[in-house]
Design an enzyme around this catalytic site. Sequence first.
Site, PDB file in Angstrom:
ATOM      1  N   SER A  44       8.186 -63.021 -55.442  1.00  0.00           N
ATOM      2  CA  SER A  44       6.994 -63.828 -55.628  1.00  0.00           C
ATOM      3  C   SER A  44       5.747 -63.152 -55.035  1.00  0.00           C
ATOM      4  O   SER A  44       5.543 -61.956 -55.242  1.00  0.00           O
ATOM      5  CB  SER A  44       7.250 -65.221 -55.027  1.00  0.00           C
ATOM      6  OG  SER A  44       6.321 -66.151 -55.502  1.00  0.00           O
ATOM      7  N   ILE A  45       4.958 -63.874 -54.250  1.00  0.00           N
ATOM      8  CA  ILE A  45       3.718 -63.298 -53.744  1.00  0.00           C
ATOM      9  C   ILE A  45       3.995 -62.219 -52.685  1.00  0.00           C
ATOM     10  O   ILE A  45       3.119 -61.425 -52.347  1.00  0.00           O
ATOM     11  CB  ILE A  45       2.762 -64.394 -53.208  1.00  0.00           C
ATOM     12  CG1 ILE A  45       1.325 -63.887 -53.091  1.00  0.00           C
ATOM     13  CG2 ILE A  45       3.261 -64.977 -51.906  1.00  0.00           C
ATOM     14  CD1 ILE A  45       0.693 -63.442 -54.390  1.00  0.00           C
TER      15      ILE A  45
END
Length: 385
Positions: free
Chosen positions: A218-219
Site C-alpha cells: 500500500s502506501i
Amino acid sequence: MISSNLFSLVSLVSVALAAADCIGINAIAPGCTSREALHSRDLFYVGGRYVAGAAGNLTYDQLYVEKLTPATGVKQSKPIVLFHGGGTSGVTWLNTPDNRKGFASHFLDYGYQVYIVDQTSVGRGSAEDLNDYVMRIGSTAEITEKGFTAPELTDAYPQSQQHTQWPGTGVRDDPIFDAFESTFIPLTSNLTVQELSMRSSGCQLLSLIGSSFLISHSIGALHPFLLSNDCPSLVAGNINLEPGNIPFQSYVGNATSSVGRTSARPWGMTNTRVTYDPPISNSSELTYELIGDDTSAKRSCYMQTGTIRKLPAIAKVKYVALTGSASPHITYEHCVIDFLHQAGVAAEWIKLADRDITGNGHFGYLEKNSAQIAGVVHDWILANC
Ligand SMILES: *[C@@H]1O[C@H](CO)[C@@H](O)[C@H](O)[C@H]1NC(C)=O
Ligand SMILES: *[C@@H]1O[C@H](CO)[C@@H](O)[C@H](O)[C@H]1NC(C)=O
Ligand SMILES: *[C@@H]1O[C@H](CO)[C@@H](O)[C@H](O)[C@H]1NC(C)=O
Ligand SMILES: *[C@@H]1O[C@H](CO)[C@@H](O)[C@H](O)[C@H]1NC(C)=O
C-alpha cells in the site's frame, strides 16, 4: 482449600480449551504452538540523529529493524526487506490475525534473510516532528470494513463482489476482524518528515545489509520508491503489493470514486523531491492532466502533458506491482503503471487473477491464500535475481 482447588481446576480447563482452539487471539495461550517458521531474531535501530532540546539531546529519525534468520540457514543470495503500509506497523508481516503463518515466515521457509522495519514515526520507529507530533488515525473500523475486509457489502465498485479471501466475516465483532483492526495505530500527519527520515535511514540500512529486494504494501510503497531514487544500486528489486502512491492523487480506504479522491504527492508518486530528467527544482514545474474515462470499475489517471519528464534513477531498479482481483486498487492501479511507463520505468504489473489467484482484497498477504501470493513474489525474485 476446596475453593482454591476448584479455582485451579477451572484454570486448567480453560487453558486446555484454549489450547484446543488456537484460532486468532486464543493462540496467545501457552499451550498453543506457533505456526511461524523457525527462526532467530535480532533487532537494531538504524540511522537517526541527535537533536538538541530544552531537556537535553534526543534521538530522532531512527528506523526500527528486526533481522529474522531462518533456522535452516540462509539459502537465497539477497535479503528481503518488508515495508508495511499506512496505519500498520512491522507486525503486519508476522502471524496473521487468524493466526496462520505470516508473510515473513513464507520467505523464511524459502531461505531468505528477512528484515522487517517499523517506519520512522510509526510503532517503535521515531521521527522528528516540529509540529509537536500531530498524529493521524491509522484506520477506523468503517474504513477497514469498506476498503479492506468486506468491500463486497458496500459494493462501491463491481469487482468488490468477487471478494472471497478474507478470513472471517470482515466486520466488527468478528474476532479475526477485531484482531486485525487492533493492528492499526496512529502515525505522523507530516508525510514530508516521514519521507525524509525514511530516505536517510533506509539507504543507511541498505548500505549495511547490501543490495536487497524491497517488498512493500500500500502506501508503504513510497519508501522503496524513494530508496530506488536515492540509492538504486542497493535496491535489487522494488516489489509493491497494491501500491498506494497513485500519481498525484489519493483514495482514502473505501473511497474509489471522485468523492473520496484528493490531490496528493506533488512530485508524482512522492511528497518529497525525486530526480526528473529534464531536471526541475520545484514540483510545480511538472505538468499533468486527468486522462481516460472514469467509471466505478476503472478510474481516470493523471499523466504528464507537455514536456514528458523521465525518472532516470528509479528506472535503474526493477519494479513490479501486484494487485488483487477484488481490491479497490484494481480500479486505479493502472494509473501507477501507466505513469511509470511514461516516465521511462519498465514497470511490470501482475494482476493476481492472471495467475489464477482470485478473490483478494487490499490485504491479500494476510488473506486465506497468502501463501500463493508469497509464491508469486518468490518466483519474481528468482526470475530477477
Ligand atoms: C546537546 O548536545 C550538544 C552537543 O553535544 C550540547 O552542546 C548541548 O549542551 C546539549 N544540550 C543539552 C540541553 O544538554
Ligand atoms: C512538515 O514538516 C516540515 C519540516 O519540519 C515543515 O516544514 C512543514 O511545514 C510540515 N508540514 C505540515 C503540513 O505540517
Ligand atoms: C467511506 O466510509 C466512511 C465511513 O463510513 C463514510 O463516511 C464515507 O462517506 C465513505 N466514503 C466513500 C467514498 O464511500
Ligand atoms: C514552488 O512553486 C510554487 C508555485 O509557483 C511556489 O508557491 C513555491 O514557493 C515554490 N517552492 C519553492 C521551494 O521554491
